[in-house]
Design a protein around this motif. Structure first.
Motif, mmCIF file in Angstrom:
data_model
loop_
_atom_site.group_PDB
_atom_site.id
_atom_site.type_symbol
_atom_site.label_atom_id
_atom_site.label_comp_id
_atom_site.label_asym_id
_atom_site.label_seq_id
_atom_site.Cartn_x
_atom_site.Cartn_y
_atom_site.Cartn_z
ATOM 1 N N TYR A 43 46.252 41.861 31.903
ATOM 2 C CA TYR A 43 44.991 41.130 31.811
ATOM 3 C C TYR A 43 44.138 41.661 30.662
ATOM 4 O O TYR A 43 43.976 42.860 30.499
ATOM 5 C CB TYR A 43 44.210 41.248 33.121
ATOM 6 C CG TYR A 43 45.030 40.833 34.315
ATOM 7 C CD1 TYR A 43 45.281 39.493 34.587
ATOM 8 C CD2 TYR A 43 45.592 41.784 35.162
ATOM 9 C CE1 TYR A 43 46.042 39.102 35.671
ATOM 10 C CE2 TYR A 43 46.357 41.402 36.256
ATOM 11 C CZ TYR A 43 46.585 40.072 36.502
ATOM 12 O OH TYR A 43 47.351 39.692 37.572
ATOM 13 N N TRP A 108 29.609 39.630 35.811
ATOM 14 C CA TRP A 108 30.332 39.535 34.552
ATOM 15 C C TRP A 108 29.355 39.135 33.438
ATOM 16 O O TRP A 108 28.699 38.109 33.526
ATOM 17 C CB TRP A 108 31.461 38.509 34.690
ATOM 18 C CG TRP A 108 32.357 38.398 33.507
ATOM 19 C CD1 TRP A 108 32.471 37.324 32.670
ATOM 20 C CD2 TRP A 108 33.274 39.369 33.023
ATOM 21 N NE1 TRP A 108 33.398 37.573 31.694
ATOM 22 C CE2 TRP A 108 33.908 38.827 31.890
ATOM 23 C CE3 TRP A 108 33.611 40.659 33.427
ATOM 24 C CZ2 TRP A 108 34.868 39.516 31.163
ATOM 25 C CZ3 TRP A 108 34.579 41.345 32.702
ATOM 26 C CH2 TRP A 108 35.196 40.781 31.589
ATOM 27 N N ARG A 113 35.027 33.565 31.734
ATOM 28 C CA ARG A 113 35.293 34.290 32.985
ATOM 29 C C ARG A 113 36.323 35.388 32.754
ATOM 30 O O ARG A 113 37.173 35.289 31.873
ATOM 31 C CB ARG A 113 35.813 33.313 34.042
ATOM 32 C CG ARG A 113 34.742 32.357 34.487
ATOM 33 C CD ARG A 113 35.242 31.274 35.387
ATOM 34 N NE ARG A 113 36.197 31.724 36.383
ATOM 35 C CZ ARG A 113 36.468 31.060 37.482
ATOM 36 N NH1 ARG A 113 35.853 29.930 37.741
ATOM 37 N NH2 ARG A 113 37.360 31.501 38.330
ATOM 38 N N SER A 115 39.683 37.435 33.412
ATOM 39 C CA SER A 115 40.999 36.950 33.818
ATOM 40 C C SER A 115 41.435 37.511 35.163
ATOM 41 O O SER A 115 42.350 36.991 35.792
ATOM 42 C CB SER A 115 42.048 37.227 32.739
ATOM 43 O OG SER A 115 41.984 38.537 32.273
ATOM 44 N N ASP A 144 42.267 35.107 37.891
ATOM 45 C CA ASP A 144 41.486 33.875 37.796
ATOM 46 C C ASP A 144 42.358 32.656 38.090
ATOM 47 O O ASP A 144 41.883 31.664 38.629
ATOM 48 C CB ASP A 144 40.869 33.773 36.397
ATOM 49 C CG ASP A 144 39.960 32.568 36.259
ATOM 50 O OD1 ASP A 144 39.219 32.280 37.220
ATOM 51 O OD2 ASP A 144 40.000 31.910 35.206
ATOM 52 N N SER A 145 43.643 32.737 37.778
ATOM 53 C CA SER A 145 44.550 31.607 38.000
ATOM 54 C C SER A 145 44.812 31.366 39.489
ATOM 55 O O SER A 145 45.290 30.313 39.871
ATOM 56 C CB SER A 145 45.888 31.860 37.304
ATOM 57 O OG SER A 145 46.559 32.952 37.937
#
Length: 189
Positions: A43, A108, A113, A115, A144-145
Motif C-alpha cells: 500500500y 486522513w 483516500r 489505500s 479501500d478496495s
C-alpha cells in the motif's frame, strides 16, 4: 455578601496549595531511523485509526500491575499526552519509516483516500511487576478496495530498563515499534 466570595477564594487557594507536584512523562526517545528495518508494503498510503485502549491505559495516569495482580496508578505521575493519541501518532511514524509509505493518523489529511486503514484495539497495556511493559490485542488492516483485509493478534513485551516512569515510557516506545514491525510484516505485505 462580599465576605462569602472572599472566603471561597481563600478556600480555593488553600486547597490548590495542598496539591502535590504532578510529574508528566513523554514516551522515550524515538527509535533512530537507521535502527528500524525496511519492509516493503503493498500500500502506498496508510491511515491509522486512533488506537482503542482499556480504560486504565487510556487514562493519563501511568498504570502498573503490582505483585497481587491489581492495576494501580498514581495521580501525580502522568503521561505527557493522552495515551491513545500519542501511541497512534508514534505507530504512524514507525509504520511510515519502516514501509516508506505515506502514513497518517486519522483523520486522513489528504484529498485522496488512503489505500488502507489500520485499526488497533488493545486489550491490555501495563507495566508489569515482573519488570516488563506488556501490550496485547488485535489489529485490522482494511484496504479501500474492500478486498484482502487482514487481521492479527499481538502479545508483546519489552523489558523495563531502569526505574520509574521514564523507564516505563521508554519501554512503551519500544513495544510500539515492535507492534509497527508486526503489523507491517503480517498485514501490509
Amino acid at each position: 455578601m462580599i465576605l462569602r466570595p472572599a472566603l471561597l477564594l481563600v478556600l480555593v487557594a488553600t486547597l490548590s496549595a495542598c496539591g502535590g507536584t504532578v510529574e508528566r512523562y513523554a514516551t522515550g526517545a524515538p527509535v533512530v531511523e537507521e535502527e528500524l528495518p525496511r519492509i516493503s508494503s503493498r500500500y502506498r498510503t496508510v491511515e491509522v485509526r486512533q488506537m482503542s485502549l482499556p480504560t486504565y491505559a487510556a487514562s493519563e495516569e501511568i498504570a502498573t500491575r503490582d505483585e497481587t495482580g491489581a492495576i494501580v496508578s498514581d495521580k501525580t505521575t502522568l503521561w505527557a499526552d493522552e495515551p491513545a493519541r500519542a501511541m497512534t501518532l508514534e505507530l504512524s511514524r514507525y509504520l511510515g519509516t519502516i514501509t516508506g509509505a505515506q502514513v497518517a493518523a486519522e483523520p486522513w489529511p489528504f484529498l485522496d483516500r488512503a489505500s488502507v486503514i489500520i485499526d488497533v484495539r488493545v486489550e491490555e497495556m501495563v507495566a508489569d511487576a515482573d519488570g516488563a511493559f506488556r501490550i496485547s490485542g488485535q489489529y485490522y488492516v482494511a484496504p479501500d478496495s474492500g478486498n484482502g483485509g487482514r487481521s492479527g493478534l499481538f502479545s508483546l513485551a519489552e523489558p523495563i530498563r531502569g526505574e520509574g516512569a521514564s523507564a516505563i515510557a521508554a519501554a512503551r516506545t519500544a513495544v510500539t515499534k515492535d507492534l509497527a514491525e508486526q503489523i507491517t510484516r503480517s498485514g501490509l505485505r
